[in-house]
Design an enzyme around this catalytic site. Structure first.
Site, PDB file in Angstrom:
ATOM      1  N   SER A 152       5.618   5.525   9.425  1.00 64.06           N
ATOM      2  CA  SER A 152       4.000   5.945   9.319  1.00 64.06           C
ATOM      3  C   SER A 152       4.008   7.576   9.826  1.00 64.06           C
ATOM      4  O   SER A 152       4.560   8.219   8.683  1.00 64.06           O
ATOM      5  CB  SER A 152       3.478   5.383  10.550  1.00 64.06           C
ATOM      6  OG  SER A 152       2.019   5.331  10.495  1.00 64.06           O
ATOM      7  N   ASP A 249      -1.116  -3.165   3.941  1.00 65.63           N
ATOM      8  CA  ASP A 249      -1.140  -1.969   4.865  1.00 65.63           C
ATOM      9  C   ASP A 249      -2.932  -1.635   5.084  1.00 65.63           C
ATOM     10  O   ASP A 249      -3.252  -0.916   3.954  1.00 65.63           O
ATOM     11  CB  ASP A 249      -0.334  -0.852   4.495  1.00 65.63           C
ATOM     12  CG  ASP A 249      -0.375   0.235   5.610  1.00 65.63           C
ATOM     13  OD1 ASP A 249      -1.102   0.260   6.475  1.00 65.63           O
ATOM     14  OD2 ASP A 249       0.614   1.088   5.876  1.00 65.63           O
ATOM     15  N   HIS A 279       1.219  -2.797   7.675  1.00 65.86           N
ATOM     16  CA  HIS A 279       1.573  -1.490   8.003  1.00 65.86           C
ATOM     17  C   HIS A 279       3.041  -1.507   8.839  1.00 65.86           C
ATOM     18  O   HIS A 279       3.702  -0.519   8.668  1.00 65.86           O
ATOM     19  CB  HIS A 279       0.467  -0.717   8.925  1.00 65.86           C
ATOM     20  CG  HIS A 279       0.780   0.597   9.201  1.00 65.86           C
ATOM     21  ND1 HIS A 279       0.898   1.674   8.293  1.00 65.86           N
ATOM     22  CD2 HIS A 279       0.904   0.918  10.606  1.00 65.86           C
ATOM     23  CE1 HIS A 279       0.988   2.825   9.225  1.00 65.86           C
ATOM     24  NE2 HIS A 279       1.442   2.452  10.448  1.00 65.86           N
TER      25      HIS A 279
END
Length: 306
Positions: A152, A249, A279
C-alpha cells in the site's frame, strides 16, 4: 551514523513451513512458468512451536529510534515496507520472513517512527519522515543488494527508496501500491469538505479496515505528501518491478498499479491482478503468490549476476 542496539525480547511465535518453498523452477523460469507451478492448494501450516525472537532498535541522532527485526542470510536481502500505520508483525511481513528463512535469505521488517514499537509521535508523522526511515533501514542495516516489498503506502515509499538508492535496490515488489493515492483521494473531495478538513486539521477517511471505521489522517500529513507525488512525470527506476493488485480493492484502485507500470523507466515490469482479492491481499492464495513472486525475483537476479 545510526547505531543498532539489540533488546532481547522473548516472544513465542508459530513456526511455519511452506509446503512448496523450495520448488525448483529451472534456469529459464519466467512469470508464466512460476504461476503455472503454483499449487492450487494453500501452503500447509505445521503445528506451532516455540521460537525465541529478538526486537532491535536502530539509534539515530536527532531522529526517533526505529524498531526492527532482522533475519541474517544471503543476498539479495528482502526489506518489507508496511502500509499506513501498519506494524511489522502483519500477515504479509511474517509470511515473507518465514519464506526468506526457508530459502536462507536475509530479511528485515520494521515499524515507522511513531508506529508500533518505534519511538516518535504518530500525529507528527509525515511521508517525508517515513521516507527517511526507509533509507535509514537500507543504509544502516541492510547488507548488499536488496529487494524491497512495499505494501500500500509502503509501495509509494519503495519507489522513492529505489530512486534514492539505485545502487542498493535491485528489485521492487509492490502490493496494492498506493503511489500518490492519499493526495489524489483528498483532492477529489468536495471543496466544502476539504475546507472543513483544513479547519479541523484532521481528515476522517472512512475505512472498513480500521476498528473505528475511519482513519484519522492529519491534514499536515496530506499536505506534506504532496511534495512526494510521483505519477505526474516519468519515475527514474530501472530495476525489475512486480506489482500485485486485487481488483476488489476499494482503497487503492488497481489502475494505480497500471499507472506506476507506465511511469517507471524500467522495461522489466509485470502487473499481476487478482480478480477476487481486496486491498489487504491477505488470503492464503494472495500470500502464496507474494512469496513465489519474491522467489522468482531472487532467481532472476541470480541469473543476471551469474
Amino acid at each position: 551514523m545510526a547505531v543498532a542496539r539489540l533488546a532481547a525480547v522473548a516472544a513465542w511465535v508459530p513456526c511455519r513451513s511452506w509446503g512448496c518453498a523450495a520448488v525448483p523452477f529451472g534456469p529459464h523460469r519466467g512469470l508464466s512458468a512460476l504461476l503455472a507451478r503454483i499449487p492450487q492448494r494453500a501452503p500447509r501450516w505445521l503445528p506451532a512451536c516455540r521460537q525465541k525472537t529478538s526486537l532491535s532498535f536502530l539509534n539515530r541522532p536527532d531522529l526517533p529510534n526505529l524498531a526492527y527485526k532482522k533475519l541474517k542470510g544471503k543476498s539479495p536481502g528482502i526489506i518489507f515496507i508496511p502500509g499506513y500505520l501498519s506494524y511489522m508483525n502483519g500477515t504479509k511481513a511474517l509470511a515473507i520472513e518465514e519464506f526468506c528463512k526457508s530459502l536462507g535469505h536475509a530479511c528485515i521488517r520494521f515499524d515507522y517512527s511513531g508506529v508500533g514499537s518505534s519511538d516518535g509521535n504518530s500525529e507528527e508523522s509525515t511521508l517525508g519522515k517515513w521516507r527517511k526511515d526507509v533509507l535509514s533501514i537500507i543504509d544502516d542495516l541492510a547488507d548488499g543488494p536488496q529487494i524491497l516489498v512495499g505494501s500500500s503506502l509502503g509501495g509509494w515509499l519503495m519507489l522513492h527508496a529505489a530512486i534514492a538508492r539505485p545502487e542498493k535496490v535491485v528489485a521492487l515488489l509492490g502490493v496494492a501500491t498506493a503511489a500518490d493515492t492519499l493526495v489524489t483521494k483528498f483532492n477529489q473531495l468536495p471543496v466544502e469538505l476539504k475546507k472543513e478538513v483544513e479547519m479541523k486539521g484532521v481528515w476522517s477517511m472512512p475505512s472498513k479496515y480500521s476498528e473505528e471505521g475511519v482513519y484519522n489522517i492529519q491534514y499536515s500529513f496530506i499536505k506534506e505528501a504532496e511534495h512526494h507525488c510521483l505519477l505526474h512525470s516519468p519515475i527514474p527506476v530501472n530495476c525489475p518491478i512486480r506489482l500485485l493488485h486485487g481488483m476488489k480493492d476499494d482503497i487503492v484502485p488497481w489502475h494505480t498499479s497500471m499507472q506506476v507500470a507506465d511511469r517507471v523507466l524500467s522495461t522489466d515490469v509485470d502487473v499481476i491482478l487478482r480478480k477476487h482479492s481486496d486491498h489487504r491481499m491477505k488470503e492464503k492464495a494472495d500470500i502464496q503468490l507474494l512469496v513465489y513472486t519474491i522467489d522468482d525475483l531472487i532467481d532472476k537476479l541470480s541469473t543476471i549476476v551469474n
